[in-house]
Design a protein around this motif. Sequence first.
Motif: not given
Length: 436
Positions: A43-55
């Motif tokens: 998975p892309l594991d930075t910025g925007d995708c981390i936001s999705t993950r945290r939500c």
Amino acid sequence: MSLTFAAPGGLTGRVIPPPDKSITHRALLAAGVASGRSRVHNPLDTGDCISTRRCLQALGVEIEELHGRQTGISLEIEGRGLRGLREPADVLDAGNSGTTARLLTGLLAGQRLFAVLNGDSSLRSRPMLRVVEPLRQMGADIRGRNQGANLPLVFAPARGELRPIEHRLAVASAQVKSALMFAALRAEGRVRIGGAIGSRDHTERLFEFLALPLQRSPRWLTLEPAAEVPCFELTVPGDISSAAFPIAAALIGGGELLVEDCGLNPSRLGFVEVLKRMGARIEIEEQRSNGGEPVGALKILPGPLSAVEVEPEEVPSCIDELPLLAVLGAFAEGTTVVRGAGELRHKESDRLEALARLLSAVGGRVELTEDGFALQGPQSLASGRVDAKGDHRIAMAAAVLGAGIPGGVTVAGFEAAAVSFPDFPGMFRALGGEVS
Ligand code: S3P
């Protein structure tokens, strides 16, 4: 962080682009509402995708990170089922990510929970009504700033199921389309989505891969309610929109480039088609399919570039690459024109204004219209300094500009690039460029 990018000897070599941002978001969200444990590799594991993950974690989804020596990062995601998301204890933060905010809005609509969704100042200024309105028609109780036009949005607990609708999209936005598709899985009847549905089709491909009840025709997407989303395993391919930057830099500097393990979804290849019209020689080899997505390699061979015209119907397939096209246009012979790209004004920044700033910082000239731009090339450009102003694609477009100018381009705020390209400077150096 200010960095100066230059490439006196051109850029050449081999690159594996970072994982696809759009596919990562969709895989995480689908896994979050799946029944059972899913695995998302690379998975892309930075910025925007981390936001999705945290939500998702704030909504009770358990996510475990695994590190394989050969396979890199994988995420194991324990899905909570279509109706099992937990009421979050705090405000959900989508950060800078439009895809997180809009797709999550589709996932939250009509759930039996209270939630507040917010984002950073750039995201709070981006349009949300295009998602909120159709979801309200489906019965979701969504309030928000400016009558729901902007974050923060507030989701009230639903009393019943979402209603079926037939909705025609006014703008070709994959985020809006996908938000409605995720909501449709929980509707109590058929949902039809028509109008401007010709944007990137990753959600359609993922739903087909998961055998969800979706029918596609050129004019309509038809979705029936789903009993559940099955758990799954997929590997995210490289992001063609990230590969676009080294591809453009190689073309400017006259180097040969091989891009490997890259997503080749036709709805994302508009930029490659435009480059071919500019005279670039690009060979594409489709090698496999993963999670419903074609994956393979692109070989870019050097040659002179000529100007190009991009018409409105092509814009959705290359929307994220258009600032980069302005950079290339400055090195191409003739007048490059883009029409029908007003959506660029609603991205992480106003990307039409941003590309004008970018070119004028190096002595270039571009004429902006309400929904596009025109510029005459080749231009005589001199080294200069640009502020990325928090927009990852503008930061990287500025670096690519540096590859074609003696003395290069200094980009202030280059850290913004990490949102989609975690080690852009490392890649630039590996291809023979200079970063200082
Ligand atoms: C995206 C869709 C596009 C694109 C963005 C990612 C997606 O936005 O610009 O970078 O993953 O669905 P719109 O849907 O607003 O055009």
